[in-house]
Write a protein that holds these residues in place. Structure first.
Motif, mmCIF file in Angstrom:
data_model
loop_
_atom_site.group_PDB
_atom_site.id
_atom_site.type_symbol
_atom_site.label_atom_id
_atom_site.label_comp_id
_atom_site.label_asym_id
_atom_site.label_seq_id
_atom_site.Cartn_x
_atom_site.Cartn_y
_atom_site.Cartn_z
ATOM 1 N N GLU A 181 0.831 -1.213 0.000
ATOM 2 C CA GLU A 181 0.000 0.000 0.000
ATOM 3 C C GLU A 181 0.862 1.258 0.000
ATOM 4 N N LYS A 182 1.977 1.217 0.730
ATOM 5 C CA LYS A 182 2.849 2.390 0.783
ATOM 6 C C LYS A 182 3.662 2.555 -0.500
ATOM 7 N N ALA A 183 4.106 1.427 -1.076
ATOM 8 C CA ALA A 183 4.996 1.504 -2.238
ATOM 9 C C ALA A 183 4.240 1.623 -3.553
ATOM 10 N N LEU A 184 3.118 0.897 -3.674
ATOM 11 C CA LEU A 184 2.424 0.823 -4.960
ATOM 12 C C LEU A 184 1.044 1.477 -4.951
ATOM 13 N N GLY A 185 0.495 1.721 -3.770
ATOM 14 C CA GLY A 185 -0.838 2.294 -3.697
ATOM 15 C C GLY A 185 -1.896 1.220 -3.496
ATOM 16 N N SER A 186 -3.054 1.645 -3.032
ATOM 17 C CA SER A 186 -4.109 0.686 -2.665
ATOM 18 C C SER A 186 -4.778 0.031 -3.860
ATOM 19 N N GLU A 187 -4.656 0.631 -5.054
ATOM 20 C CA GLU A 187 -5.348 0.096 -6.223
ATOM 21 C C GLU A 187 -4.446 -0.700 -7.158
ATOM 22 N N HIS A 188 -3.188 -0.826 -6.845
ATOM 23 C CA HIS A 188 -2.290 -1.614 -7.693
ATOM 24 C C HIS A 188 -2.727 -3.084 -7.669
ATOM 25 N N PRO A 189 -2.642 -3.782 -8.797
ATOM 26 C CA PRO A 189 -3.096 -5.182 -8.838
ATOM 27 C C PRO A 189 -2.453 -6.074 -7.789
ATOM 28 N N ASP A 190 -1.177 -5.883 -7.506
ATOM 29 C CA ASP A 190 -0.522 -6.710 -6.484
ATOM 30 C C ASP A 190 -1.091 -6.424 -5.103
ATOM 31 N N THR A 191 -1.377 -5.157 -4.815
ATOM 32 C CA THR A 191 -1.977 -4.788 -3.535
ATOM 33 C C THR A 191 -3.366 -5.392 -3.414
ATOM 34 N N VAL A 192 -4.142 -5.285 -4.487
ATOM 35 C CA VAL A 192 -5.509 -5.823 -4.486
ATOM 36 C C VAL A 192 -5.490 -7.329 -4.239
ATOM 37 N N LEU A 193 -4.593 -8.051 -4.901
ATOM 38 C CA LEU A 193 -4.528 -9.505 -4.751
ATOM 39 C C LEU A 193 -4.207 -9.904 -3.318
ATOM 40 N N VAL A 194 -3.226 -9.263 -2.703
ATOM 41 C CA VAL A 194 -2.852 -9.612 -1.337
ATOM 42 C C VAL A 194 -3.964 -9.227 -0.363
ATOM 43 N N ARG A 195 -4.627 -8.099 -0.621
ATOM 44 C CA ARG A 195 -5.737 -7.713 0.250
ATOM 45 C C ARG A 195 -6.859 -8.751 0.182
ATOM 46 N N GLU A 196 -7.135 -9.254 -1.010
ATOM 47 C CA GLU A 196 -8.170 -10.281 -1.153
ATOM 48 C C GLU A 196 -7.777 -11.557 -0.401
ATOM 49 N N GLN A 197 -6.504 -11.945 -0.503
ATOM 50 C CA GLN A 197 -6.047 -13.138 0.214
ATOM 51 C C GLN A 197 -6.122 -12.923 1.729
ATOM 52 N N TYR A 198 -5.784 -11.728 2.157
ATOM 53 C CA TYR A 198 -5.825 -11.404 3.582
ATOM 54 C C TYR A 198 -7.272 -11.416 4.094
ATOM 55 N N ASN A 199 -8.194 -10.846 3.331
ATOM 56 C CA ASN A 199 -9.599 -10.840 3.732
ATOM 57 C C ASN A 199 -10.157 -12.255 3.815
ATOM 58 N N ALA A 200 -9.752 -13.094 2.856
ATOM 59 C CA ALA A 200 -10.220 -14.491 2.886
ATOM 60 C C ALA A 200 -9.707 -15.197 4.133
ATOM 61 N N LEU A 201 -8.469 -14.907 4.522
ATOM 62 C CA LEU A 201 -7.921 -15.496 5.737
ATOM 63 C C LEU A 201 -8.701 -15.035 6.963
ATOM 64 N N LEU A 202 -8.982 -13.736 7.048
ATOM 65 C CA LEU A 202 -9.706 -13.207 8.204
ATOM 66 C C LEU A 202 -11.106 -13.792 8.288
ATOM 67 N N LYS A 203 -11.708 -13.971 7.137
ATOM 68 C CA LYS A 203 -13.047 -14.565 7.113
ATOM 69 C C LYS A 203 -12.986 -15.983 7.659
ATOM 70 N N ARG A 204 -11.930 -16.677 7.267
ATOM 71 C CA ARG A 204 -11.767 -18.045 7.746
ATOM 72 C C ARG A 204 -11.533 -18.054 9.251
ATOM 73 N N MET A 205 -10.908 -17.036 9.750
ATOM 74 C CA MET A 205 -10.636 -16.943 11.195
ATOM 75 C C MET A 205 -11.800 -16.297 11.947
ATOM 76 N N ASN A 206 -12.911 -16.051 11.217
ATOM 77 C CA ASN A 206 -14.108 -15.458 11.822
ATOM 78 C C ASN A 206 -13.827 -14.094 12.446
ATOM 79 N N GLN A 207 -13.034 -13.301 11.712
ATOM 80 C CA GLN A 207 -12.771 -11.935 12.155
ATOM 81 C C GLN A 207 -13.350 -10.963 11.147
ATOM 82 N N ASP A 208 -13.631 -9.765 11.622
ATOM 83 C CA ASP A 208 -14.122 -8.716 10.736
ATOM 84 C C ASP A 208 -12.948 -7.897 10.215
#
Length: 575
Positions: free
Chosen positions: A546-573
């Motif tokens: 997010e700091k180096a490429l920005g929040s909308e860069h494809p690499d940032t978006v992909l990692v954010r999606e993976q992170y959200n999926a993990l949190l969902k699996r851990m039953n976190q918001d």
């Protein structure tokens, strides 16, 4: 029987044991014992770490020169001053200190400086050219003077020394004279000359400030002449002259030299270090070069553009894309103003801007720019030129990002073929189309084929760049990807950790490549249900992206999606 002599060539009379300088621990121990800070037979462990550090610093400034160490020890014993005080005195008036002999009855009365001056006077009486050569050597890096520097660059030397260009035997005679009085010596392979720092200090101290500046300028011109244009096939020569180029950078700074030759040398020095992954030093030298060019009233625009181009590439490697674009844009404007629209240097600037666009995720603009570059290069250099291969490879990466896989494969294959035919099967830039073809095979589930591409790239990277270069880290990361895809989690984790370790050592902390390695480790931890570990790794990776490429860069978006999926699996918001 042991005899001491300055002569290095003893013929059949004796077998010489050359004592040039003492190693660090030996120098420090000898100095402390000679100064009576340590008793005879005592070891370094018997004094404080502070005393060892200070004695070591003194030993380094006199280059481990035994006679100088003996004199320093005598001075410390007689005067009773501290190591700290002596070091400060030496830095301020070292040659004066070296001119003071021992006062006690058992000391040699002749000082280091006087001993050396006697030798210098004797070689000068034999041939005045010897003194000219000594003055030149006094301003070079003392430990790594390639003899080829003097032969290949003789034409750029001061008039008396230009005689070496016409008669190489004259140089050998002069070097033999200096060796005879132990003013210089050779490395084991005899191709590298060395001169003690103390000898340099004594020689320099005899010159006026104006003369010192003249010799410094002479050395810069000499090294600039022999330091080659930076390409992979000249890396070995660049490495040979690297210590001298760095010494010239110090001379340029110390004597405030402003010559075009100095700026040109600094650009090539910085460019070489940038290509080898030494980014901090590279930025220092390239910025110094840019400053010199901008101060010159009649700077050639092409020289200024070249330094801007090298700085832009450096900033791209460091993922500082705003700076990279700014420097490449300036270089492009200079080149378009002074060169034809289809000039190769214009194409180079366009190519490097396209790299920036692609790294920022602006793939359409990158693709259009690469197509423009490709047309210029094929017209001016020919379809089989290595620069065409470089553009094709980067075009292939852009197609891959745009999910135009057939076009990506065609571009990669053509780039690979051009490199192999024009540069050979071990050319380092082969790693890029090999990685691209590996990524395509991996995406299609052809893991064995992908592994073959990646392993070949890794072998080439290690041979060309070494084990601790970021390009090697990327190849290791690719091999880890395949291990993960094939279910070999242990191997994947080992290789991902290797890649991360290299990245953290050679890159700045916020570089996106570090985020890539972190996110891969997070993906693996998630797969192994190590959710807390995965969460921490994803957080680190996402913060960098997010700091180096920005929040909308494809690499940032992909990692954010993976992170959200993990949190969902851990039953976190996650918000």
């Amino acid at each position: 029987m042991l005899l001491t002599t300055r002569m290095q060539a003893l013929g059949k009379r004796a077998s010489p044991i050359l004592i040039t300088s003492m190693d660090t621990d030996g120098s420090t121990l000898f100095l402390l014992r000679r100064a009576k800070i340590l008793a005879a037979g005592a070891q370094l462990q018997q004094v404080s770490a502070k005393v060892v550090r200070e004695a070591n610093a003194i030993a380094q400034v006199v280059g481990g020169y035994p006679l100088a160490l003996d004199q320093v020890g005598a001075f410390l014993e007689e005067k009773g001053c501290s190591l700290t005080t002596y070091l400060k005195l030496y830095q301020e008036q070292g040659t004066k200190l070296l001119g003071e002999g021992g006062q006690q009855a058992d000391d040699h009365q002749r000082s280091v400086a006087n001993t050396l001056m006697l030798a210098i006077e004797q070689v000068t009486q034999k041939d005045a050219l010897n003194l000219e050569l000594l003055h030149l050597l006094a301003f070079l890096h003392p430990d790594a003077i390639p003899e080829g520097l003097l032969t290949d660059g003789a034409a750029k030397l001061r008039k008396p020394l230009q005689a070496f260009a016409k008669d190489p035997l004259l140089l050998q005679d002069a070097l033999a004279d200096l060796r005879r009085f132990s003013l210089i010596h050779n490395s084991i392979d005899r191709e590298i000359l060395q001169i003690h720092r103390v000898v340099q200090d004594v020689l320099i101290d005899r010159l006026t400030k104006a003369q010192q500046r003249q010799w410094a300028r002479q050395v810069v011109h000499l090294v600039n002449f022999v330091f080659p244009e930076v390409r992979f096939d000249t890396w070995a020569t660049c490495e040979l002259y690297l210590p001298q180029a760095k010494r010239c950078a110090d001379l340029i700074d110390k004597f405030r030299l402003t010559s075009i030759e100095g700026a040109s040398l600094l650009e090539r020095l910085g460019n070489y270090l940038s290509q080898r992954g030494f980014y901090i030093d590279a930025e220092t030298y390239l910025s110094q070069s840019l400053h010199l060019y901008e101060k010159q009233p009649h700077t050639n625009p092409s020289d200024l553009a070249q330094t801007l181009n090298s700085l832009g590439l450096l900033y791209s490697r460091q993922a500082q894309f705003h700076k990279a674009e700014s420097h490449h844009q300036r270089a492009l404007e200079l080149r378009e103003r002074t060169l034809d629209a289809d000039h190769p240097k214009v194409a180079e600037s366009l190519h490097n801007l396209a790299l920036v666009y692609a790294e920022r995720g602006e793939y359409q603009q990158a693709e259009q720019t690469y197509q423009r570059v490709l047309a210029i290069e094929e017209q001016t250099k020919g379809a089989g030129h290595p620069d065409v291969a470089s553009t094709l490879n980067n075009l292939g990466m852009t197609y891959f990002r745009l999910k135009l896989y057939s076009q990506a494969e065609a571009a990669y294959k053509r780039a690979l073929t051009i490199y192999e035919l024009s540069r050979g099967i071990n050319y380092p830039y082969l790693i890029y189309p090999l990685d691209g073809l590996g990524a395509l095979a991996e995406m299609q589930g052809n893991y064995q084929q992908a592994e073959g591409f990646y392993q070949r790239a890794l072998v080439i990277a290690k041979k060309a760049f070494g084990d601790k270069h970021i390009e090697t880290a990327h190849s290791i990361n690719k091999v880890a990807d395949i291990a993960l895809a094939q279910g070999n989690d242990a191997k994947a984790e080992e290789f991902y950790q290797q890649a991360l370790s290299i990245g953290e050592k050679v890159l700045r902390p916020g570089h996106p490549d570090i985020a890539l390695f972190l996110s891969n480790l997070a993906f693996l931890a998630n797969k192994q249900k190590q959710y807390q570990k995965a969460e921490s790794l994803y957080q680190r990776a996402l913060n960098i992206y997010e700091k180096a490429l920005g929040s909308e860069h494809p690499d940032t978006v992909l990692v954010r999606e993976q992170y959200n999926a993990l949190l969902k699996r851990m039953n976190q918001d996650f918000s």
